[in-house]
Design a protein around this motif. Sequence first.
Motif, mmCIF file in Angstrom:
data_model
loop_
_atom_site.group_PDB
_atom_site.id
_atom_site.type_symbol
_atom_site.label_atom_id
_atom_site.label_comp_id
_atom_site.label_asym_id
_atom_site.label_seq_id
_atom_site.Cartn_x
_atom_site.Cartn_y
_atom_site.Cartn_z
ATOM 1 N N LEU C 92 0.817 -1.211 0.000
ATOM 2 C CA LEU C 92 0.000 0.000 0.000
ATOM 3 C C LEU C 92 0.853 1.264 0.000
ATOM 4 O O LEU C 92 0.540 2.228 -0.698
ATOM 5 C CB LEU C 92 -0.958 -0.008 1.197
ATOM 6 N N SER C 93 1.938 1.265 0.773
ATOM 7 C CA SER C 93 2.729 2.493 0.831
ATOM 8 C C SER C 93 3.444 2.750 -0.495
ATOM 9 O O SER C 93 3.585 3.896 -0.909
ATOM 10 C CB SER C 93 3.723 2.454 1.993
ATOM 11 N N VAL C 94 3.880 1.676 -1.167
ATOM 12 C CA VAL C 94 4.537 1.873 -2.465
ATOM 13 C C VAL C 94 3.538 2.452 -3.460
ATOM 14 O O VAL C 94 3.810 3.471 -4.121
ATOM 15 C CB VAL C 94 5.123 0.544 -2.999
ATOM 16 N N VAL C 95 2.353 1.835 -3.547
ATOM 17 C CA VAL C 95 1.360 2.298 -4.523
ATOM 18 C C VAL C 95 0.937 3.736 -4.213
ATOM 19 O O VAL C 95 0.951 4.605 -5.090
ATOM 20 C CB VAL C 95 0.131 1.358 -4.524
ATOM 21 N N CYS C 96 0.584 3.992 -2.934
ATOM 22 C CA CYS C 96 0.092 5.325 -2.582
ATOM 23 C C CYS C 96 1.194 6.383 -2.758
ATOM 24 O O CYS C 96 0.967 7.434 -3.350
ATOM 25 C CB CYS C 96 -0.410 5.351 -1.142
ATOM 26 N N THR C 97 2.394 6.098 -2.233
ATOM 27 C CA THR C 97 3.466 7.096 -2.302
ATOM 28 C C THR C 97 3.770 7.474 -3.742
ATOM 29 O O THR C 97 3.858 8.651 -4.085
ATOM 30 C CB THR C 97 4.739 6.549 -1.640
ATOM 31 N N LEU C 98 3.909 6.447 -4.597
ATOM 32 C CA LEU C 98 4.320 6.757 -5.967
ATOM 33 C C LEU C 98 3.207 7.425 -6.756
ATOM 34 O O LEU C 98 3.475 8.304 -7.579
ATOM 35 C CB LEU C 98 4.838 5.498 -6.666
ATOM 36 N N ALA C 173 -3.752 2.468 8.422
ATOM 37 C CA ALA C 173 -3.999 3.582 7.501
ATOM 38 C C ALA C 173 -3.194 4.802 7.935
ATOM 39 O O ALA C 173 -2.589 5.495 7.099
ATOM 40 C CB ALA C 173 -5.494 3.915 7.454
ATOM 41 N N ALA C 174 -3.154 5.045 9.249
ATOM 42 C CA ALA C 174 -2.397 6.188 9.755
ATOM 43 C C ALA C 174 -0.919 6.042 9.454
ATOM 44 O O ALA C 174 -0.240 6.995 9.051
ATOM 45 C CB ALA C 174 -2.627 6.331 11.262
ATOM 46 N N LEU C 175 -0.416 4.815 9.630
ATOM 47 C CA LEU C 175 1.002 4.570 9.374
ATOM 48 C C LEU C 175 1.332 4.828 7.900
ATOM 49 O O LEU C 175 2.363 5.438 7.568
ATOM 50 C CB LEU C 175 1.339 3.121 9.757
ATOM 51 N N ILE C 176 0.439 4.368 7.031
ATOM 52 C CA ILE C 176 0.667 4.573 5.589
ATOM 53 C C ILE C 176 0.562 6.061 5.242
ATOM 54 O O ILE C 176 1.403 6.606 4.527
ATOM 55 C CB ILE C 176 -0.336 3.732 4.764
ATOM 56 N N LEU C 177 -0.453 6.715 5.788
ATOM 57 C CA LEU C 177 -0.625 8.154 5.553
ATOM 58 C C LEU C 177 0.642 8.915 5.942
ATOM 59 O O LEU C 177 1.155 9.756 5.190
ATOM 60 C CB LEU C 177 -1.810 8.656 6.384
ATOM 61 N N CYS C 178 1.131 8.586 7.116
ATOM 62 C CA CYS C 178 2.322 9.260 7.636
ATOM 63 C C CYS C 178 3.525 8.984 6.732
ATOM 64 O O CYS C 178 4.332 9.868 6.442
ATOM 65 C CB CYS C 178 2.516 8.746 9.065
ATOM 66 N N ASP C 179 3.619 7.760 6.207
ATOM 67 C CA ASP C 179 4.740 7.414 5.329
ATOM 68 C C ASP C 179 4.622 8.121 3.982
ATOM 69 O O ASP C 179 5.624 8.612 3.438
ATOM 70 C CB ASP C 179 4.776 5.893 5.135
ATOM 71 N N VAL C 180 3.405 8.177 3.448
ATOM 72 C CA VAL C 180 3.204 8.869 2.168
ATOM 73 C C VAL C 180 3.564 10.350 2.325
ATOM 74 O O VAL C 180 4.282 10.918 1.500
ATOM 75 C CB VAL C 180 1.746 8.714 1.682
#
Lengths: 358, 299, 307
Positions: C92-98, C173-180
């Motif tokens: 999820l973090s790869v897809v969202c970040t990119l 979700a919060a962790l991913i949001l924060c990473d993005v």
Amino acid sequence: MASVELVGVEKRFGSFSALQHLDLSVADGEFLVLLGPSGCGKTTTMRMVAGLEEATAGEILIGGRRVNDALPKDRDVAMVFQNYGLYPHMSVAQNIGYPLKVRGIGGPDREGRVKRAAEKVELGPLLHRKPRELSGGQRQRVALARAIVRTPQVFLMDEPLSNLDAKLRVTMRAEIKHLQHELGVTTIYVTHDQIEAMTLAHRVAVMNGGVIQQLDTPEAIYDRPANLFVAGFIGSPPMNLVPGRIAGGTFQAPGITIAGAFPAAGGDVILGIRSEDVTIAAPGEGSIEGQVYASELTGEAVLVTVSAGGARLIARAPRSFRGGFGSPIALNVDAGKIHLFDEATGRRIAFADRSDGG
Amino acid sequence: MTEGSSLPGAIAAAPRPTRAEPVRLSSRSRRRIAGAARTLTILLVILVFFGPVVWIMLTALKQPRDVYSLSVIFTPTLDNLRTAFASPYFLGSRTLNSIIVTTGTIVLSLPIATAAAYAFSRFRFPGGNAWSLGVLATQFIPPVIIIIPLFVAFRSAGLLDTRLALIIANMSFVVPYSIWMIKGFIDAIPADMEEAAQIDGASRLRAIWDVVVPMAIPGIATAAIFAFVVSWNEFFYALVLSRQDAVTLQVGLMGARTERGDAWEIMAAMGLVIILPMLVLSRYVQRYFVAGLVSGSVR
Amino acid sequence: MPGILPARRFEGWGRMHDRVLKYWLIAPALLVIAGTLLYPLVSGLWYSLHEWKLSDSPALGPFVGLGNYVVAVSDDPDLLNSGRVTLIFTVLSVVCTLSVAMGLAVLLSGNGRLEVNARTLLVIPFAMSPALVGVSWRFLLNPEFGGFSALIGALVPGLKGASFLADPTLAMAALILCDVWHSAPYFMLMFIGALASLPQETVEAAQVDGASRIRLFFEIVLPQLKPVLAIAVLLKIIFSLKVLDQVITLTNGGPGTSTETLAHFIYQTAFRWYDVGYAAATAYLLAACMAVFAAIYFQLITERRPA
């Protein structure tokens, strides 16, 4: 000042052999030019003298001292680089003074010598500039001044004029020649420009494929090229080369017959004749009959390309010459100026009529 | 039009221009609307990405009672910073530790990295490219794998909770990456100048010092920015290797989590001290990122 | 190193020959790398073959061969959970970040004043320490007084007053949001660089051919960005696999073990339970996963470099 000798020097980069057993000796005070096409090994040779490359085999001597293992700084040579190699963060004065600074020469002594060197190359008012604020010709002068500020044993110059425009090149050429004469320092000069070689050198070493093809005075190299490579490389336009056969004292090629004092021993040869040794005659009155292929006015003369038999020859005609495309024409060659080369080995063939002593 | 029909007429008039004029808006007004939408989107992006940073910095300056509200208007105070500098948060000594560890890392790493970068740029080594690629490969070792043996080694050497231990740990990632970065810059410097210096009478080392280093200053400065950012921000090694004396700003953040809950105003005050140098250096930081992109990796 | 060194090397640094000097120049760097990277790598591998509770003894425990690895791959539900968490987070973090980074790049690639300033401001999130990013988002997502949770509550009424860090799904979700938020600006700069180096003629040709903006992006621009995109994907995978600082400061793995990534699991095993042998073994399993992606990454950058 000193002599430079290379004895049996070889250089390999991995499996690639850049120089094969090179012997070369430069006399004290001599101006020697290494001339050849790119990749012929001329720059490698010079860099080995400078100590920037190590010789794979053989000995390098400067002033009779073996310097194979000496660092560049201990060889007491000065070098002018193709791209000048100026220190961009130093002013002109600091650039010129750097060789003195690293030798611990400071104060008014250094200042005076920097000033004298700068004046010699007419840089006096620019001493406080940075290299990027100078024109190409001025940068070249800074590089020269840096080389002459101390009196080195040997000057090395690596295509120093190749980044200058044509007009400036002629001016700087004369300046370099004058400087070298005045200072009398042994000089090795690398170039691919035959005009520079001919005009500057006491002797020229023509190189190709990591081998010295001929080492002689400019006159001798022009008048008596040692082989086909030198014959084709020196001279503009290049020497006319016609493959043919000698039988019964006559040279014969398709459509061309030249009588002369050729060696009795015949065989397949290549005949060479420079364009200025070919004269134009009316059709039927020359030893070679052909048609005008093209004629080009160069200013002081007209270069006429003539197709005769299977070959094309270039003759230098007076500037009044006018000949339309395809018009018939005849050529005469100055029998005393003919060069012969062995077809198989490419080597020059000496024959009776010529004074091929040297 | 009568007065009574004026209202419906006005409503009816509104859509009329779109019918009377061509259905499409003129290209100029279309462009203007697109431009406005674009500007709005960019402002929203700035709000989302930069807003939180501002929020943290504002919180640091709020009165404790304002911290737990969403108000943006408040009377600024330095009380939180004052509290943070006192026991048990010791912001002062934490900051000092961070400064010493960061400076120490930079001062020790850059000369080492510059020397190696020069050698990898100019000399051939047996094994060729493998050396410099191997140096870059070390960047992909997960920190958790490195820290366990380092912890054991520092413990037996009595270096736990010292700033030296943190400097050594930081060098494990600063040195390899700086080598890679500075090498890129030196590769772009032609060899002419240093060759000229050697022929002019300088030894190789002197030529490096007099000629190569001055010309590589932009690259070394970029590496210094990198070293600063990653050392200043390093958290995990410091968390494991420090207890009390060597605790840095980053680890100090954890100290604001008390049994009575998170002391947000203290965290914000620490955050302010952490962010400030990045804000001051942001222009250079951006330049370092762009330079880092060239080699395709940033820690 | 050549076998015979010239005796001159003892006469001082200035007289040293290049063939010797070059090794002296890299020696300090090699010493640092050997001491801080190679030594830990090798001894970590050695630890992983032992049972060693640091809390019980400072000396290495009994040799258990591959025992730790066997337990790890066959009989550890906690590790399995961490693997699952890491997988979900990474994908999820790869897809969202990119995606976000690409959107930002297209939006901010211009050279107008607003774009240039926005780019400078956006660098700050990435220049912030991951630890502080975690702490900040912990604050911003606080259901009572967090600025961001208020914003989300206003946009998505269902999430009004939601306690992000108390719910397993929302915590992830919060962790991913924060990473993005933290890493998208970096990849944005990468993509802007790539966009700037696209041959302008291809875009102009497509415009002349009458392609719409959306077609232009998906059919002309994106295919040409493929090499950069591939490198970005690999780098982001590697970054995501080793994510740790934000996990510690944002969720500390919780609630329960719902956000316990592999790196966090290893950290807890080593420094909370002091089970050093087992931690080292699991660290090597993580390193092996990352090595696969790092190898592909090196393949990509080395074949790109000469071109």
